[in-house]
Write a protein that holds these residues in place. Structure first.
Motif, PDB file in Angstrom:
ATOM      1  N   GLU A 127       0.830  -1.195   0.000  1.00 15.62           N
ATOM      2  CA  GLU A 127       0.000   0.000   0.000  1.00 15.62           C
ATOM      3  C   GLU A 127       0.871   1.255   0.000  1.00 15.62           C
ATOM      4  OE1 GLU A 127      -3.179  -0.473  -0.421  1.00 15.62           O
ATOM      5  OE2 GLU A 127      -3.197   1.686  -0.790  1.00 15.62           O
TER       6      GLU A 127
ATOM      7  N   ALA B 171      -8.119   0.390  -7.558  1.00 16.37           N
ATOM      8  CA  ALA B 171      -7.381   0.089  -6.325  1.00 16.37           C
ATOM      9  C   ALA B 171      -8.354  -0.252  -5.199  1.00 16.37           C
ATOM     10  CB  ALA B 171      -6.509   1.280  -5.944  1.00 16.37           C
TER      11      ALA B 171
ATOM     12  N   SER C 297      -9.716  -3.587  -5.570  1.00 14.62           N
ATOM     13  CA  SER C 297      -8.811  -4.651  -5.127  1.00 14.62           C
ATOM     14  C   SER C 297      -8.873  -4.797  -3.609  1.00 14.62           C
ATOM     15  CB  SER C 297      -7.384  -4.382  -5.606  1.00 14.62           C
ATOM     16  OG  SER C 297      -6.774  -3.370  -4.839  1.00 14.62           O
ATOM     17  N   HIS C 298      -8.966  -3.694  -2.881  1.00 13.10           N
ATOM     18  CA  HIS C 298      -9.133  -3.818  -1.429  1.00 13.10           C
ATOM     19  C   HIS C 298     -10.373  -4.652  -1.112  1.00 13.10           C
ATOM     20  CE1 HIS C 298      -5.951  -1.091  -0.884  1.00 13.10           C
ATOM     21  NE2 HIS C 298      -6.610   0.031  -1.071  1.00 13.10           N
TER      22      HIS C 298
ATOM     23  N   SER D 292      -1.933  -7.179  -8.049  1.00 18.60           N
ATOM     24  CA  SER D 292      -2.601  -5.885  -8.058  1.00 18.60           C
ATOM     25  C   SER D 292      -1.588  -4.755  -8.074  1.00 18.60           C
ATOM     26  CB  SER D 292      -3.513  -5.785  -6.843  1.00 18.60           C
ATOM     27  OG  SER D 292      -3.372  -4.558  -6.205  1.00 18.60           O
TER      28      SER D 292
HETATM   29 NA    NA Z   1      -3.931  -2.506  -3.984  1.00 20.66          NA
END
Ligand code: NA
Ligand code: NA
Lengths: 134, 94, 494, 803, 160, 140, 112
Positions: free
Chosen positions: D685, G33, G36-37, G80
């Motif tokens: 992240e 994004a 994907s979480h 990802s």
């Molecule tokens: Na991600």
């Protein structure tokens, strides 16, 4: 309740204190007037809270499991060293990206040094326009 | 008892995260957001420590350290972005 | 233990990685990549023979017994596709040698192609549904790079659309996988099939299978083909041909596995929906092909038509339809590559893409023109070329199940295919030529070589259809009798 | 064996042509090519007696035995007629073409196509296997396409070729479907086997559909109404091609198919009416339209259409015999079939001659327009003779073969009305009436051919070249044909015995004997019958109408040009192109957002729709684990962060909030006992966020997106629907606990794989393959990013490739 | 200092190996380290330098200083935050330091940042001047100037 | 006034060693505790990124003069190579050899080719991560 | 908790969808994004939550939580990351070439 349990309880309380400090400093993040003052809350109280918490955890594992966590110690050291750096960097960045100080701030020793020339320019321009108006 | 204290502490940390989130959303300046995110990271460190105690596992202690590192790196990156627009510089930029 | 099964995937990967160190030695890159593909093709032939002798082969990676580990499964269906894909890749490489340009070659063009084919082959061979996802990603990542490589304005514009849609599709794939694991608690395709059979494919499992339908439909261009025309018309010709030959096929392959092996028990729902989707796909493809004014558009919509055509076979689902689908898949892999290579070359020599702006090419490039004609006839399904037998068998399946609407659409589409390609042929190859003999741009020898090879394969596949029949029949048999596959994976102790 | 040779030889010769062409530049290529049909004709001719004796010649070669597709050649009476026509007329046409086509033309292409076509035609008529028949059938379409488009620099040639190919291939596809139905019904592709097991096929549900589809193939190929429109346009081909394909051979492939499948389908009412009705209609429509043509070739094209209709109609009438079976009353019908076969041959002779005649005129004068022609009789007497004899035969006048078959046609139409079969007693009367009317038009256009070309005043200034008689070589072929026209009239029963009767046996294979079913042909039956009176009427009315042609010609203007079938065809094509174009451009508008909308709408409609339809939803939270308060707060944080992203105005806010989500996810990984995940998620992240920041250097700031209220509403609806669908299925999935997870196995990881971290052993051992490929994915991405950045399109690149 | 530490580690390792105990663990090593410390203390005069643990003591002292500053500054921030009136006058002031070395300056800056109510915002190019933001400028200036000498001394003790 | 990064640079000089050590630790710990090639690689990569953030590209490159693309490629080769090696021992692809070895000084240790595999993973991660970040930063 | 997580996943998916339907490429990328979480959480949830201890043999007692989804998520996270990285670079290269990142302005059916 034996000594160990007492120490564990103390550790837990330490953590709780950390949590309270954390909430207050987060509250400060909201309440304080500008980014610079907020950074005080972040670099100091928030750091304190995490240190309290990690220390509490360290003590707990030590007492409860007889486990000396080097990782926690390293973590403590790491946070301890880096938190002020982070505060310093963000404040500097904020200032250089012209985030203004809160209203009612006092001296500003940096302004002249960083933006002196520009300030003079601006001043001249303002004066020039004023003259024109006259 | 200890469990209750710890869970209360967890809730408080989450609350702190929520409050910081407010700052991330509200801003108004970029550094505000950066600081708030850093605070969220730091609070997460605490939260992970507490969860480790609650679950009585040492599996997450690395995460604490890593999160500390990342929060630091992240803050550097953000402040460089805010200050200079780029986060990795070339020598000529100096 | 059949380590040979993994070679179609691992050899391209290793050579691709090695080529990264050789990026300045173009000649060596060419040789190595071509040799790799020829090697893989040979391996597939060996595998086909092995399957004939020993039945379905499997390779349990690290020796973990199914359903716990990942495994590769080689049955005739998958290996035939691997073979076709490898051949077509080799040919596209030959085409690329003289067209792709040194800048691309130094920028790892060959490694990316090899990665692409590794992903494609892996997708065909894997027996584990999550591994299928990973193989898809290998293929997709390589395709993302290939589509955008060295791109200008429009190429990058279309690339980003392609990538974004595929990324969303990939996440949907993961959602589907989550549902699958949440219900069946396993990832091995044979094991899934077994558990579905055990549970009798209740409505929720059908929902799960429909999630896969959306995902693979997107990848295959079944109904959800919007990403296809734009993205297939921007990259260099060799890449276009590879895309047209391979990408949708992988999606279709997955659809066949999903609805013939894993979730075959509710055909009145799933296969009907597939039939409707295939029908609409055919219609939309035909409309696009009819409307197309430039060679690329016409060609891309032809890809869409063939997607619908092949999936009509899935909707029908009989053994003869399966045989037809297998033939047609192999044919379409070769044929679509041929189509795209040819029109790419048309664009190359004329600098034009609009059909009516090219004229009389056949006078200057007679062989080229006649190869186009042969390709056209093959795609229309005119016998005795490659499209014929597949078309016949799919039609036979449609008749057997009395799926007359699908039959009409499928057969009708071949008329539109002919009409659209005939337009190119008549307008661009026939007619007065506008190019002087002196100004003509010579077609490089390796380009002609790739055409001739494809033509040989296309004619060979049609005339020599019997040569493949034993494998095709085996593939069709396995497809329509999932227990064969399941038994080979779960009920034997090799 | 010889039969196989007949198919293979033309193809072999075609393959050799480029070779011969480059070797012998000086000799006209046609002379070499001529050998092929002559040899084949001679060999086939030697088989006539044996075939006439009822022998058949069968030979099978395996092609795709796995799917029942084998090359079975089959020579019987019916095949014999057609084979002889193909090779015989073929020889004459090639001979003719040697003089017609100069060596400046690309002869190697021409003869190559012609041989391909010849081989394909022979393949059609000599194949027993339906699939192989189809193979050759399509090959005739393809090779005729090439022949029509021979002068492809002409726009009209290309258009004609495209039309012919489109219509005939479409018909072929329909026919293929029909064949497949026959196969599914009977289990074999062999026509003989199907005929041998007729009951199975006839009782199958596929019977009528298969019949209709096969007829579609036949009608399109034989230019039957309304598919005839390709034939006039196909006249763009060189005249030898027209003479060959469009009079004698290809168009008769449809006739052949009807004849060949009559044993299967004949006797069914639908077949009877379809074949005879369409034939009759075509007969009339063709002759009617022929009259209005000014181009001699177009006139002949319509005349061909009309004549083919006639033959078709006769086959239709003849099929009724199969309904009534082997009986005396069937003779009426069998005679129709006999007449059909007879006229088939006659038509080939006179029409071939006429086409060659027109070719000569065109070749020597430079035009075929009857408005510019006239008075050629004295200048081209030999050509004139051909025209007169050919036209007379076509008009049905004695003493030419056309008269005989025309009379027999009248007989058949008259007899048909007498019977109460297929409700013929009521509307059957239409047959003789329409036949008679059509014959009048036929007579008129025959007169037109002769009168407008050879009589009247010559107009030298309107001709391209000064007219003179054709070279001798060009006249040979038409004269041979003319000889047949006359010869057959004189000795019709020779033909009847050796050629026609054996073919009858092929059409009525279940009849024990066809001898008593075939009539004796006679020019004069010794009395004046209705047929003769009808013929007299045709001549009288025909002459009269020709005289006053100018008066009634305007009736052709009654049908506005936009209502003709041709216009309809063009309109269908253009409007389908336009409609397709508009529709396609509308939804394929290049805007990614629309594409996403389509995808999401489909996703929701399919999944939620089926969930509701099948009532697959269930939810039982009782087995859920407890929700801790801090988890609740975190969920709240995540929702807030997510929703805030939507409203964020600055891109950095968006990215930071995404980071918050990512960190929260990592924390959930902690709470849900996934340490490896937590670690990875945290790092990934952070790095992702860093990448966003890095890229922002090159990306624009976020703009305020103006969107309409309705679009915003649609977006919200779609988003919620998608989220809800995912949730609904997810809840139901959580409720599903029939199976044990396979992961129990991995809990023995220490003994199995020597590791205590189960996740890590899965990644590094049990599922190491995934990990290996995932490394590859990462590597491709890294390398890809490198190339994306380093390999930029050059400024000057016009990039045609991606126009 | 480093030399002494390495010798100490060497002694600890030796101890660890000499024990030759299959259950040897961190505690064994620590006891070895302790033994080494004793030996070194006994011998430190031979090296002609300070006993290195004395430096360590000073470091610990510095760390304690850090912690104390952290505590007091946190409390001051919290006080401000919780003060319902929030009567503060933030501002920026400068401070000249005698320290020059990178590490010295860094340590001082960190320390100052942790001092109640102040954050070091900039350091001049020659490391001589700190620009410090204060939460409440009146209060902070005093504190900083009061304690700064103490800090500099502590840092010097450790680094010299 | 120019930016004086003395504080940052001094701190990072120390901190980066903690990061690298942690990365190595995680890499080796993976088999029995959280960690492994991926995470190890990621943390090592993060350490390098930290250097890039603190210093400039040229300075870091001087200290670590690798072509990180090739580092990644070597990683892939190691991972696939350790997998394909099994083919030559006639055991299923990807089978890892392992065993307990009595090593001088270190005592009995569990050694496995998984480590090579994991090292490949880690190298790829490091190589890719740095390639990506460097190239984006260098783009013009 | 499982139900709550699934609802959270749904909300994340809805937000992601909303973003994916935006005109700005950056928003779309962030949408993916978030997606994907959501998907990672979904995968974790279907494996069952808090039903066992951390899947480390040495440190806790059985039953362990389902480790397989964790391994899958790990793979998914890495993929990802790779995809997002590529996407970002592609997006900015596209922007530099085309001068806009607005999907509507970009437009373009293939035959212009
Ligand atoms: Na991600
Ligand atoms: Na043209």
């Amino acid at each position: 309740m034996n000594v160990n349990q007492l120490i564990e309880l103390m550790a837990a309380l330490l953590i709780l204190v950390g949590a309270i400090v954390s909430v207050i400093s987060a509250f400060g993040m909201i309440r304080l007037p500008d980014v610079y003052t907020r950074s005080h809350a972040a670099t100091k109280s928030a750091t304190l809270s995490v240190l309290l918490c990690l220390f509490g955890g360290f003590v707990y594992f030590w007492i409860h499991d007889g486990y000396v966590s080097i990782r926690l110690i390293l973590g403590i050291i790491f946070v301890f060293i880096t938190a002020p750096v982070a505060g310093h960097l963000v404040c500097r960045a904020a200032y250089r990206s012209r985030v203004p100080l809160a209203e009612g701030s006092g001296d500003d020793a940096l302004n002249e040094i960083l933006f002196g020339e520009e300030n003079i320019q601006v001043k001249e321009e303002v004066e020039a326009t004023l003259k024109e108006i006259k | 008892m200890i469990d209750l204290i710890l869970k209360t502490a967890l809730v408080l940390f989450m609350l702190a995260i929520a409050l910081s989130l407010y700052r991330v959303i509200k801003g108004p300046s970029l550094p505000d957001r950066a600081i708030a995110l850093d605070t969220i990271g730091v609070n997460l460190i605490s939260a992970i420590a507490i969860v480790s105690i609650v679950l009585n596992t040492k599996a997450f202690l690395e995460a604490i350290l890593i999160l500390g590192i990342l929060a630091f790196i992240g803050t550097i990156a953000f402040s460089k972005y805010i200050e200079r627009g780029v986060i990795v510089e070339r020598k000529s930029a100096d | 233990m059949n380590n040979i099964i993994v070679l179609p995937l691992i050899v391209p990967i290793i050579t691709a990685t090695l080529l990264v160190f050789l990026n300045n030695n173009i000649k060596l890159q060419r040789i190595v990549s071509l040799v790799t593909m020829v090697f893989v093709a040979c391996i597939s032939v060996v595998l086909l023979q092995l399957i004939q002798n020993e039945g379905i082969l499997r390779l349990d990676f690290s020796g973990w017994m199914p359903p716990f580990g990942i495994l590769f499964v080689a049955d005739s269906f998958s290996v035939l596709l691997v073979l076709a894909a490898s051949i077509v890749t080799a040919i596209c490489l030959i085409y690329a040698f003289s067209t792709i340009g040194e800048r691309h070659e130094k920028m790892y063009f060959y490694p990316f192609v090899l990665f692409l084919i590794a992903g494609v082959n892996g997708s065909f061979l894997t027996g584990d549904i999550f591994n299928l996802f990973v193989c898809f990603e290998v293929m997709l990542l390589a395709s993302y790079v290939l589509i955008a490589l060295g791109g200008g304005k429009i190429q990058l514009r279309e690339s980003i659309k392609y990538v974004l849609i595929n990324v969303v599709a990939s996440w949907m794939f993961l959602v589907a996988l989550a549902y699958l694991y949440g219900t069946l608690k396993t990832l091995n395709m044979a094991h899934i099939a077994q558990r579905v059979a055990e549970a009798g494919q209740d409505p929720l499992l059908t929902v799960v299978s429909l999630t896969f339908l959306v995902v693979f439909g997107l990848k295959a261009g079944l109904l959800l083909f919007f990403w296809l025309p734009g993205s297939y018309s921007v990259p260099p010709t060799a890449v276009q041909a590879l895309f047209a030959a391979l990408l949708t096929k992988v999606g279709m392959y997955a659809l066949f596995r999903t609805f013939m092996l894993m979730f075959p028990l509710q055909p009145e729902i799933t296969h009907t929906i597939i039939g409707v989707m295939a029908g609409i796909t055919i219609i939309a493809g035909c409309m696009g092909a009819l409307a197309g004014r430039d060679v690329r558009t016409i060609a891309t919509y032809n890809v869409i038509i063939s997607v619908g055509f092949i999936l009509v076979a899935l909707a029908i689902g009989t053994e003869s339809a399966m045989a037809g689908a297998v033939y047609y898949l192999v044919h379409d892999i070769l044929g679509k590559a041929f189509l795209f290579l040819l029109i790419g070359t048309m664009v190359l020599v004329t600098g034009e893409i609009v059909v009516k702006n090219m004229n009389g090419l056949i006078r200057i490039y007679p062989l080229f023109g006649w190869l186009f004609f042969i390709m056209m006839c093959a795609l229309v399904g005119i016998p005795p070329l490659s499209g014929f037998i597949g078309k016949v068998l799919i039609g036979q399946g449609a008749v057997e199940t009395e799926s007359y609407v699908l039959l009409a659409l499928a057969f009708g589409s071949s008329i539109i295919v002919m009409y659209s390609l005939l337009r190119i042929f008549l307008a661009s190859f026939f007619g007065e030529t506008s190019i002087n003999e002196e100004d003509k741009m010579p077609i490089p020898r390796s380009v002609m070589a790739s055409f001739v090879l494809l033509a040989i394969f296309i004619i060979g596949l049609g005339v020599g259809a019997e040569g493949l029949a034993v494998y095709v029949n085996d593939a069709a048999y396995t497809l329509s009798n999932p227990s064969v596959y399941i038994d080979a994976i779960l009920n034997t102790n090799k | 064996m010889i039969v196989v040779l007949s198919i293979v030889l033309p193809f072999l010769a075609a393959a050799l042509i480029p070779f011969i062409y480059s070797r012998f530049k000086k000799v006209h290529l046609g002379w070499f090519v001529l050998v092929v049909p002559v040899v084949l004709f001679s060999i086939l001719a030697t088989y006539i007696p044996r075939v006439a004796n009822g022998e058949v010649f069968v030979k099978t070669f395996e092609w795709i035995p796995s799917f029942g597709i084998n090359i079975t050649t089959y020579l019987d009476g019916l095949s014999m007629i057609f084979s002889l026509l193909i090779t015989g007329v073929g020889s004459l046409v090639i001979l003719y073409s040697i003089f017609y086509l100069s060596t400046k033309e690309s002869l190697h292409h021409f003869y190559c196509y012609l041989l391909l076509f010849m081989g394909a035609m022979l393949g059609v008529v000599l194949s027993d296997n339906l699939m192989v028949l189809y193979v050759f059938w399509e090959l005739t379409s393809v090779s005729s396409f090439l022949l029509i488009a021979f002068w492809h620099h002409r726009k009209a040639s290309r258009a004609g070729a495209r039309k012919a190919m489109t219509i005939t291939v479409s018909g072929g596809v329909a026919m293929l479907a029909g064949f497949l139905m026959l196969y599914v019904a009977s289990g074999t592709f062999s026509i003989r086997e199907i005929v041998a097991n007729l009951d199975v096929v006839q009782s199958s549900a596929y019977f009528v559909p298969a019949m209709c589809l096969v007829l579609l193939g036949a009608f399109t190929k034989s230019a039957q109404f309304p598919f005839h429109i390709w034939l006039p346009d196909a006249m763009e081909a060189p005249t030898p091609v027209s003479a060959y394909l469009h009079s004698a051979t290809m168009v008769k492939a449809g006739i052949y198919l009807v004849a060949r499948t009559t044993p299967i389908f004949g006797g069914h009412e639908v077949w009877f009416w379809a074949v005879s009705g369409v034939g009759l209609l075509t007969l009339f429509w063709g002759s009617f339209n022929a009259v209005k043509q000014f181009d001699l070739k177009a006139l002949l094209a319509y005349s061909t259409i009309s004549q083919l209709g006639l033959i078709m109609c006769l086959f239709g009438l003849g099929s009724a015999a199969l309904h009534s079976g082997y009986s005396t009353e069937s003779v009426i019908y069998t005679q129709a079939t006999f007449a059909a076969l007879f006229h088939l041959i006659n038509h080939s002779t006179f029409k071939g001659a006429l086409f060659m005649m027109v070719g000569i005129v065109d070749h020597e004068v430079g035009t075929r327009d009857i408005r510019r022609l006239g008075g050629l009789m004295s200048l081209m007497p030999f050509t004139f003779t051909i025209a007169v004899i050919g036209s007379a035969s076509m008009a049905g006048l004695p003493p030419f073969n056309g008269f005989l078959s025309k009379e027999m046609f009248f007989t058949a139409t008259l007899k048909i009305t007498e019977l109460d079969l297929f409700s013929l007693n009521s509307i059957g009367v239409l047959f003789p009436i329409i036949a008679w009317v059509a014959s009048i038009f036929t007579f008129i256009y025959c007169v037109i051919i002769v009168m407008r070309t050879f009589f009247g005043k010559i107009q030298p200034d309107r001709l391209e070249k000064p007219p003179h008689e054709a070279p001798f070589g060009m006249l040979i072929s038409p004269y041979i044909l003319i000889a047949f026209v006359v010869g057959i009239f004189i000795f019709p029963n020779v033909l009847g015995h050796y050629i026609l009767s054996p073919a009858m046996a092929s059409i009525y294979p279940m009849f024990p004997s066809v001898e008593d079913m075939t009539p004796h042909i006679a020019a004069w039956h010794g009395y004046i019958n209705t047929e003769l009176i009808m013929t007299a009427g045709v001549i009288l009315l025909g002459v009269l109408l020709y005289r006053v042609l100018k008066k009634w010609r305007p009736i052709y203007q009654l049908i506005p040009p936009s209502f003709t079938l041709n216009a309809l065809y063009e309109r269908v094509i253009t409007s389908s192109e336009n409609v397709s174009g508009r529709a396609t451009n509308r939804y394929m508008n290049g805007n990614l957002t629309y594409y996403f909308v389509y995808i999401y709408v489909f996703f929701v409609a399919l999944l939620a729709g089926y969930m509701i339809y099948a009532d697959a939803f269930s939810w039982n939270p009782s087995k859920d684990s407890v929700i801790e308060p801090y988890e609740l707060v975190l969920v709240f944080v995540m929702i807030m962060a997510a929703v805030a992203i939507i409203f964020a105005k600055q891109r950095i806010t968006v990215v930071l909030l995404n980071g918050v989500l990512g960190y929260s996810v990592a924390f959930f990984f902690v709470v849900f006992r996934a340490p490896d995940l937590a670690l990875t998620q945290l790092v990934v992240e952070s790095v992702t966020t860093a990448l966003f920041l890095l890229s922002f250097k090159y990306l624009p700031k976020l703009k305020n997106e103006y969107i309409s209220k309705s679009w915003r509403f649609a977006k919200i609806t779609i988003s919620i629907a998608v989220g809800a669908t995912v949730t609904l299925i997810g809840l139901a999935v959580m409720n599903y606990d029939r199976f044990e997870p396979i992961s129990k196995y991995f809990e023995d990881s220490y003994n199995l794989a020597g590791g205590q971290n189960i996740v890590n052993t899965i990644l590094g051992d049990f599922r190491a393959f995934d990990t290996m490929l995932e490394v590859v994915v990462l590597f491709i991405a890294g390398l890809g990013i490198y190339t994306l950045i380093k390999l930029k399109a050059k400024k000057g690149d016009a990039d045609v490739e991606s126009k | 200092m480093l030399g002494q530490f390495i010798i100490n580690l060497f002694i600890a390792t030796l101890w660890f190996l000499l024990k030759d105990d299959p259950t040897a663990d961190f505690t064994t090593f620590m006891s070895g380290f302790l033994v080494g410390t004793l030996i070194l203390y006994a011998m430190h005069r031979f090296f002609g330098t300070q006993f290195y643990l004395r430096r360590v003591l000073k470091i610990i002292k510095l760390i304690l200083l850090f912690i104390r500053e952290l505590l007091s500054s946190s409390i001051s921030v919290l006080k401000h935050v919780l003060d319902p009136q929030l009567k503060i006058t933030p501002g920026i002031f400068t401070y000249e330091t005698k320290l020059r070395g990178d590490y010295q300056v860094t340590t001082l800056a960190l320390l100052l940042t942790l001092t109640p109510g102040s954050v070091v915002m900039e350091v001049s190019e020659d490391n001589s001047t700190f620009y410090i933001h204060a939460m409440d400028i009146e209060e902070s200036k005093e504190t900083v100037i009061r304690s700064i000498g103490k800090f500099e001394r502590a840092i010097l003790e450790v680094t010299q | 006034m120019k930016v004086n990064d003395v504080i940052l640079k001094s701190v990072v000089r120390g901190v980066v060693f903690i990061v690298f050590t942690l990365g190595m630790y995680l890499f080796f710990a993976g088999h029995n505790a959280p960690g492994g090639g991926f995470i190890g690689g990621l943390v090592l990569g993060s350490g390098i990124v930290l250097l890039y953030l603190t210093y400039d590209i040229e300075t870091v490159h001087k200290g670590m003069p690798f072509d990180f693309k090739k580092v990644a490629a070597i990683g892939v080769l190691l991972a696939t190579g350790s997998a394909i090696a099994s083919i030559f021992f006639d055991v299923p692809f990807l089978t890892q050899a392992d065993g307990y070895f009595d090593l001088p000084l270190l005592g009995e240790k569990h050694l496995s080719t998984v480590t090579i595999f994991e090292a490949g993973v880690a190298l790829t991660v490091v190589g890719t991560l740095v390639t990506i970040i460097l190239n984006i930063s260098e783009d013009e | 908790m499982e139900s709550l997580m699934i609802v959270l996943v749904g909300i994340l998916v809805a937000v992601a969808t909303y973003l994916i339907l935006s005109r700005s490429v950056i928003r779309v990328i962030v949408g993916t994004a978030i997606l994907s979480h959501a998907v990672h959480l979904l995968l974790l949830t279907v494996g069952g939550l808090k039903k066992g201890s951390v899947p480390l043999l040495g440190q806790a007692a059985a039953p362990f939580t389902d480790a397989l989804p964790q391994a899958l998520i790990l793979t998914a996270i890495v993929i990802s990351f790779a995809v997002t990285a590529f996407l970002l670079v592609l997006a900015y290269r596209m922007y530099l070439m085309n001068g806009t990142d607005d999907l509507e302005e970009l437009g373009g059916s293939s035959d212009e």
